[in-house]
Scaffold this motif. Structure first.
Motif, PDB file in Angstrom:
ATOM      1  N   UNK A  96       0.908  -1.356  -0.032  1.00 39.57           N
ATOM      2  CA  UNK A  96       0.137  -0.050   0.100  1.00 39.57           C
ATOM      3  C   UNK A  96       0.852   1.217   0.136  1.00 39.57           C
ATOM      4  N   UNK A  97       0.792   2.092  -0.988  1.00 39.51           N
ATOM      5  CA  UNK A  97       1.628   3.491  -1.132  1.00 39.51           C
ATOM      6  C   UNK A  97       0.625   4.372  -0.393  1.00 39.51           C
ATOM      7  N   UNK A  98       1.108   5.321   0.237  1.00 40.43           N
ATOM      8  CA  UNK A  98       2.608   5.761   0.298  1.00 40.43           C
ATOM      9  C   UNK A  98       3.160   4.758   1.336  1.00 40.43           C
ATOM     10  N   UNK A  99       4.439   4.449   1.098  1.00 42.48           N
ATOM     11  CA  UNK A  99       5.042   3.413   2.048  1.00 42.48           C
ATOM     12  C   UNK A  99       6.016   4.205   3.252  1.00 42.48           C
ATOM     13  N   UNK A 100       5.695   3.655   4.401  1.00 45.01           N
ATOM     14  CA  UNK A 100       6.518   4.396   5.349  1.00 45.01           C
ATOM     15  C   UNK A 100       7.813   3.571   5.639  1.00 45.01           C
ATOM     16  N   UNK A 101       8.758   4.385   6.214  1.00 37.24           N
ATOM     17  CA  UNK A 101      10.278   3.640   6.281  1.00 37.24           C
ATOM     18  C   UNK A 101      10.233   2.097   6.720  1.00 37.24           C
ATOM     19  N   UNK A 102       9.157   1.589   7.506  1.00 38.86           N
ATOM     20  CA  UNK A 102       9.134   0.197   8.076  1.00 38.86           C
ATOM     21  C   UNK A 102       8.739  -0.593   6.731  1.00 38.86           C
ATOM     22  N   UNK A 103       8.303  -0.115   5.628  1.00 39.19           N
ATOM     23  CA  UNK A 103       7.940  -0.861   4.482  1.00 39.19           C
ATOM     24  C   UNK A 103       8.922  -0.701   3.255  1.00 39.19           C
ATOM     25  N   UNK A 104      10.093  -0.144   3.709  1.00 41.98           N
ATOM     26  CA  UNK A 104      11.045   0.057   2.561  1.00 41.98           C
ATOM     27  C   UNK A 104      12.259  -0.551   2.936  1.00 41.98           C
ATOM     28  N   UNK A 105      13.285  -0.481   2.008  1.00 36.13           N
ATOM     29  CA  UNK A 105      14.724  -0.987   2.419  1.00 36.13           C
ATOM     30  C   UNK A 105      15.425   0.107   1.580  1.00 36.13           C
ATOM     31  N   UNK A 106      16.761   0.178   2.122  1.00 35.88           N
ATOM     32  CA  UNK A 106      17.501   1.261   1.239  1.00 35.88           C
ATOM     33  C   UNK A 106      17.930   0.565  -0.097  1.00 35.88           C
ATOM     34  N   UNK A 107      17.807   1.679  -1.037  1.00 37.98           N
ATOM     35  CA  UNK A 107      18.318   1.260  -2.241  1.00 37.98           C
ATOM     36  C   UNK A 107      19.550   0.563  -2.406  1.00 37.98           C
ATOM     37  N   UNK A 108      20.508   0.979  -1.815  1.00 36.72           N
ATOM     38  CA  UNK A 108      22.124   0.486  -1.625  1.00 36.72           C
ATOM     39  C   UNK A 108      21.975  -0.969  -1.298  1.00 36.72           C
ATOM     40  N   UNK A 109      21.133  -1.350  -0.186  1.00 38.10           N
ATOM     41  CA  UNK A 109      21.107  -2.705   0.096  1.00 38.10           C
ATOM     42  C   UNK A 109      20.445  -3.523  -1.062  1.00 38.10           C
ATOM     43  N   UNK A 110      19.360  -3.214  -1.872  1.00 32.08           N
ATOM     44  CA  UNK A 110      18.908  -3.781  -2.916  1.00 32.08           C
ATOM     45  C   UNK A 110      20.037  -3.880  -4.192  1.00 32.08           C
ATOM     46  N   UNK A 111      20.585  -2.899  -4.400  1.00 32.91           N
ATOM     47  CA  UNK A 111      21.580  -3.048  -5.120  1.00 32.91           C
ATOM     48  C   UNK A 111      22.736  -4.116  -4.816  1.00 32.91           C
ATOM     49  N   UNK A 112      23.198  -4.084  -3.786  1.00 38.71           N
ATOM     50  CA  UNK A 112      24.478  -4.966  -3.350  1.00 38.71           C
ATOM     51  C   UNK A 112      23.729  -6.515  -3.376  1.00 38.71           C
ATOM     52  N   UNK A 113      22.319  -6.510  -2.738  1.00 31.69           N
ATOM     53  CA  UNK A 113      21.969  -8.076  -2.680  1.00 31.69           C
ATOM     54  C   UNK A 113      22.139  -8.669  -4.113  1.00 31.69           C
ATOM     55  N   UNK A 114      21.572  -7.978  -4.977  1.00 30.44           N
ATOM     56  CA  UNK A 114      21.485  -8.193  -6.537  1.00 30.44           C
ATOM     57  C   UNK A 114      22.932  -8.584  -6.893  1.00 30.44           C
ATOM     58  N   UNK A 115      23.941  -7.789  -6.675  1.00 30.37           N
ATOM     59  CA  UNK A 115      25.305  -7.912  -7.162  1.00 30.37           C
ATOM     60  C   UNK A 115      25.960  -9.217  -6.491  1.00 30.37           C
ATOM     61  N   UNK A 116      25.838  -9.470  -4.926  1.00 26.35           N
ATOM     62  CA  UNK A 116      26.176 -10.659  -4.534  1.00 26.35           C
ATOM     63  C   UNK A 116      25.638 -11.650  -5.103  1.00 26.35           C
ATOM     64  N   UNK A 117      24.470 -11.699  -5.194  1.00 24.51           N
ATOM     65  CA  UNK A 117      23.590 -12.886  -5.822  1.00 24.51           C
ATOM     66  C   UNK A 117      24.047 -13.351  -7.069  1.00 24.51           C
ATOM     67  N   UNK A 118      24.152 -12.466  -8.087  1.00 24.85           N
ATOM     68  CA  UNK A 118      24.559 -12.802  -9.510  1.00 24.85           C
ATOM     69  C   UNK A 118      26.171 -13.499  -9.515  1.00 24.85           C
ATOM     70  N   UNK A 119      26.857 -12.719  -8.619  1.00 22.73           N
ATOM     71  CA  UNK A 119      28.312 -13.031  -8.417  1.00 22.73           C
ATOM     72  C   UNK A 119      28.430 -14.621  -7.978  1.00 22.73           C
ATOM     73  N   UNK A 120      27.818 -14.892  -7.047  1.00 27.31           N
ATOM     74  CA  UNK A 120      27.639 -16.147  -6.348  1.00 27.31           C
ATOM     75  C   UNK A 120      27.011 -17.182  -7.177  1.00 27.31           C
ATOM     76  N   UNK A 121      26.052 -16.633  -8.060  1.00 26.84           N
ATOM     77  CA  UNK A 121      25.344 -17.602  -9.020  1.00 26.84           C
ATOM     78  C   UNK A 121      26.336 -18.289 -10.175  1.00 26.84           C
ATOM     79  N   UNK A 122      26.972 -17.261 -10.419  1.00 25.41           N
ATOM     80  CA  UNK A 122      27.937 -17.528 -11.575  1.00 25.41           C
ATOM     81  C   UNK A 122      29.057 -18.400 -10.977  1.00 25.41           C
ATOM     82  N   UNK A 123      29.496 -18.480  -9.875  1.00 21.63           N
ATOM     83  CA  UNK A 123      30.569 -18.924  -9.165  1.00 21.63           C
ATOM     84  C   UNK A 123      29.956 -20.370  -8.779  1.00 21.63           C
ATOM     85  N   UNK A 124      28.521 -20.613  -8.519  1.00 18.66           N
ATOM     86  CA  UNK A 124      28.005 -21.819  -8.217  1.00 18.66           C
ATOM     87  C   UNK A 124      27.965 -22.815  -9.467  1.00 18.66           C
ATOM     88  N   UNK A 125      27.680 -22.206 -10.664  1.00 18.60           N
ATOM     89  CA  UNK A 125      27.360 -22.711 -11.931  1.00 18.60           C
ATOM     90  C   UNK A 125      28.795 -22.867 -12.636  1.00 18.60           C
TER      91      UNK A 125
END
Length: 365
Positions: A96-125
């Motif tokens: 439900x918008x508008x989102x309060x801080x408890x319903x969001x995460x920092x953009x930086x966290x989202x970016x780093x999670x995706x970076x770590x995930x795809x780096x590890x995914x390549x490594x696992x495969x």
């Protein structure tokens, strides 16, 4: 407003309960007709293509066995509904918008999670190609599973596997360098699932990458949210995508705990059950541990409690750190005692979606 919201929730619950009841009744009727061999031929063939074992035991298993199997299926349907309703109740405020801080995460966290995930995914495969090229010669032993069986995909040649593997690695790298990240994330997810499906289509089901693939299904959405936030100059993204990844892990553990009881009954929690596994399949350390009934009792109850409680910890937002620590110890213990998994199992790596990556020092290139 509160009464209206409550009425809506009760209505959704009632509709969901009715739908799950209808599904249960349909499954019951299909099972009855299957046993009596009166099921329409196309449906009968479809069931036996998915579960060839049923055709072999239809006339051999006792009515009590079939009844037990059917009750287990019906229970799974009801459990899926209850878990789905609980997750829907939790996720509603996050939509439900508008989102309060408890319903969001920092953009930086989202970016780093995706970076770590795809780096590890390549490594696992990274070592899959050698395995796939070897398996391409094993046509007589090929028994497609899951998506491969549904799509009736044949065993591919070594050159075809090489091409798909190259696309898998390339798509992951393109996500990391932010070239059409959402599109390439989708390609990477599809190829990861297909190639992993081939790896386990030779009479050995392997759940090593289950959690990894489940959070991978949500990664394109998280990338899309991060992309939109960046374009708008925002420093946060909705929490829903990340929470869905966390809930997926919790659901996998919860269903694993349920399956143990549905298949083996509460006897699964007995010490001698684990002792049997350790003596038959365990490492030297595992066979030594099997001598101590009291220790095996603690381990087996602790393992099941961890799996059963992980989702509740996510929903209640309590004790996540304790469950993550227990999860690491759980997967390490299976490696030490049963030689299953490893020190950096994908199940452990999947916990990356719980970490506050924005607080971690990050190298700049």
């Amino acid at each position: 407003m509160g009464n209206k919201s409550l009425r809506t929730r009760l209505l959704v619950f009632a509709i969901g309960l009715a739908v799950s009841g209808v599904l249960a009744a349909m499954v019951h009727e299909i099972a009855r007709q299957y046993l009596q061999q009166t099921l329409p031929a196309p449906l009968n063939q479809w069931i036996e293509s998915l579960y060839p074992r049923l055709a072999l035991i239809r006339t051999q298993a006792s009515p009590a066995w079939w009844d037990s199997l059917l009750q287990g299926v019906l229970f799974r349907i009801r459990l899926a509904f209850l878990l789905g309703f609980a997750l829907w109740e939790y996720a509603r405020p996050l939509c439900k918008p508008p989102l309060d801080p408890a319903q969001t995460i920092p953009l930086l966290r989202a970016k780093r999670i995706t970076q770590v995930y795809y780096a590890l995914s390549i490594w696992y495969a990274s070592d899959w190609l050698v395995q796939l090229e070897a398996l391409s010669q094993w046509t007589p032993f090929y028994q497609p599973v899951f998506l491969l069986k549904i799509l009736q995909l044949p065993l591919l040649s070594a050159s075809a596997f090489s091409w798909l593997f190259g696309c898998l690695i390339l798509s992951g790298l393109l996500v990391l360098v932010r070239v059409a990240p959402v599109f390439n994330a989708l390609i990477h997810t599809i190829l990861f699932v297909i190639l992993h499906g081939y790896l386990i289509s030779f009479h050995k089901i392997d759940h090593t990458y289950s959690a990894w693939m489940y959070i991978g299904f949500w990664m394109p959405l998280l990338l899309w949210s991060a992309q939109k936030a960046s374009r708008k100059g925002l420093t946060f993204v909705p929490k829903l995508d990340l929470w869905a990844m966390q809930a997926s892990i919790g659901l996998l553990y919860a269903m694993a705990a349920a399956e143990k009881i549905l298949v083996s009954g509460w006897a699964w929690l007995r010490a001698d059950n684990l002792q049997g596994y350790l003596l038959e399949q365990g490492t030297a350390l595992g066979q030594w541990v099997a001598q101590f009934s009291w220790l095996c009792q603690i381990l087996v109850v602790g393992a099941w409690s961890f799996e059963a409680g992980f989702l509740a910890a996510i929903l209640l937002r309590r004790g996540i750190g304790l469950f993550l620590t227990t999860g690491i110890l759980f997967h390490w213990s299976t490696a030490l005692l049963l030689n299953a998994g490893g020190w950096f199992s994908p199940w452990i790596a999947a916990y990356l979606v719980f970490l506050p990556w924005e607080k971690v020092s990050w190298p700049r290139f």
